[in-house]
Scaffold this active site. Structure first.
Site, PDB file in Angstrom:
ATOM      1  N   TYR A  40      -1.782  -0.597  10.765  1.00  0.00           N
ATOM      2  CA  TYR A  40      -2.334  -1.124   9.352  1.00  0.00           C
ATOM      3  C   TYR A  40      -0.611  -0.164   9.463  1.00  0.00           C
ATOM      4  O   TYR A  40      -0.461  -1.139   8.361  1.00  0.00           O
ATOM      5  CB  TYR A  40      -3.578  -0.021   9.039  1.00  0.00           C
ATOM      6  N   SER A  96       1.092  -1.276  -0.254  1.00  0.00           N
ATOM      7  CA  SER A  96      -0.003   0.234   0.022  1.00  0.00           C
ATOM      8  C   SER A  96       0.436   1.520  -0.058  1.00  0.00           C
ATOM      9  O   SER A  96       1.490   1.568  -0.024  1.00  0.00           O
ATOM     10  CB  SER A  96      -1.049  -0.482   1.274  1.00  0.00           C
TER      11      SER A  96
END
Length: 228
Positions: free
Chosen positions: A145, A132
């Site tokens: 995260y 990501s």
């Protein structure tokens, strides 16, 4: 000659889009712990599937062994399975913290460990770790995260050096905001309509896979121009 491509988190979202994109020219195998969704996607695109929780290393080993018994080799592993977690750390449940790290970081490491012996034997292979843009930036109130994705960037860099001498290529793939259900699954109804279409992201994955054998792409980032 068709390549055998294993995709984790292949039952929906980006994983499904990648599977659909690659299945015509390759032997695609999708993996997920959601059996109902997995079976539906497998029938839709006519590919193999295996029910497997990537956070359970015993399941991972058994699944990879089963795939190899049937297909003899794994040419490409796409570590795509992932979960999202947000909120003030002081208010975040310990089990959710553990699950986020297990799925986003330990899962890809388990899968990579499981496929490497076969790739070593064949002296070739490609591993794509779908991370990501959070591997570079830090979104507000997404501490765990972000940490899981930063860890994956470190894993990419480290494993690349370890296995490149044995003919194995590793690409860290860093997509930006996408039109998937990752937020919805985490209980957040965010509007993803301005995100990248997963079909466009799947094209980028296809490009990496189809590069010449003597070309390696260590890192590949992609963003929608409106969210750049």
């Amino acid at each position: 000659m068709k390549r055998t491509i294993v995709i984790t988190g292949g039952s929906d979202g980006l994983g499904k889009a990648i599977a659909k994109r690659l299945n015509a020219e390759n032997n695609v195998i999708i993996i997920s712990k959601d059996e109902e969704s997995l079976v539906k996607t497998s029938k839709e695109i006519n590919c193999e599937y295996y029910v497997c929780d990537v956070t359970d290393y015993k399941q991972v080993d058994n699944t990879i062994n089963s795939i190899l018994e049937k297909n003899n080799k794994i040419d490409v592993l796409i570590n795509n399975a992932g979960v999202w977690l947000a909120g003030d750390l002081t208010e975040t449940d310990y089990e959710k913290i553990s699950n986020c790290i297990d799925v986003n970081t330990k899962g890809p490491i388990y899968m990579t460990k499981a496929v490497l012996p076969n790739m070593y034997d064949n002296k070739e292979g490609l591993i794509i770790n779908v991370c990501s843009q959070a591997s570079f930036d830090s979104d507000d109130f997404s501490t765990v995260y972000n940490a899981s994705k930063w860890a994956m960037r470190g894993f990419n860099r480290s494993i690349q050096k370890d296995i490149s001498k044995k003919g194995i290529k590793v690409t860290g793939f860093y997509p930006g905001f996408m039109q998937t259900d990752i937020f919805k699954k985490a209980g957040n109804d965010y509007d993803t309509s301005t995100g990248l279409e997963v079909e466009k992201v799947a094209k980028a994955i296809e490009f990496i896979i189809n590069c010449d054998d003597d070309v390696i792409i260590p890192e590949f980032g992609i963003k929608d121009i409106e969210n750049y």
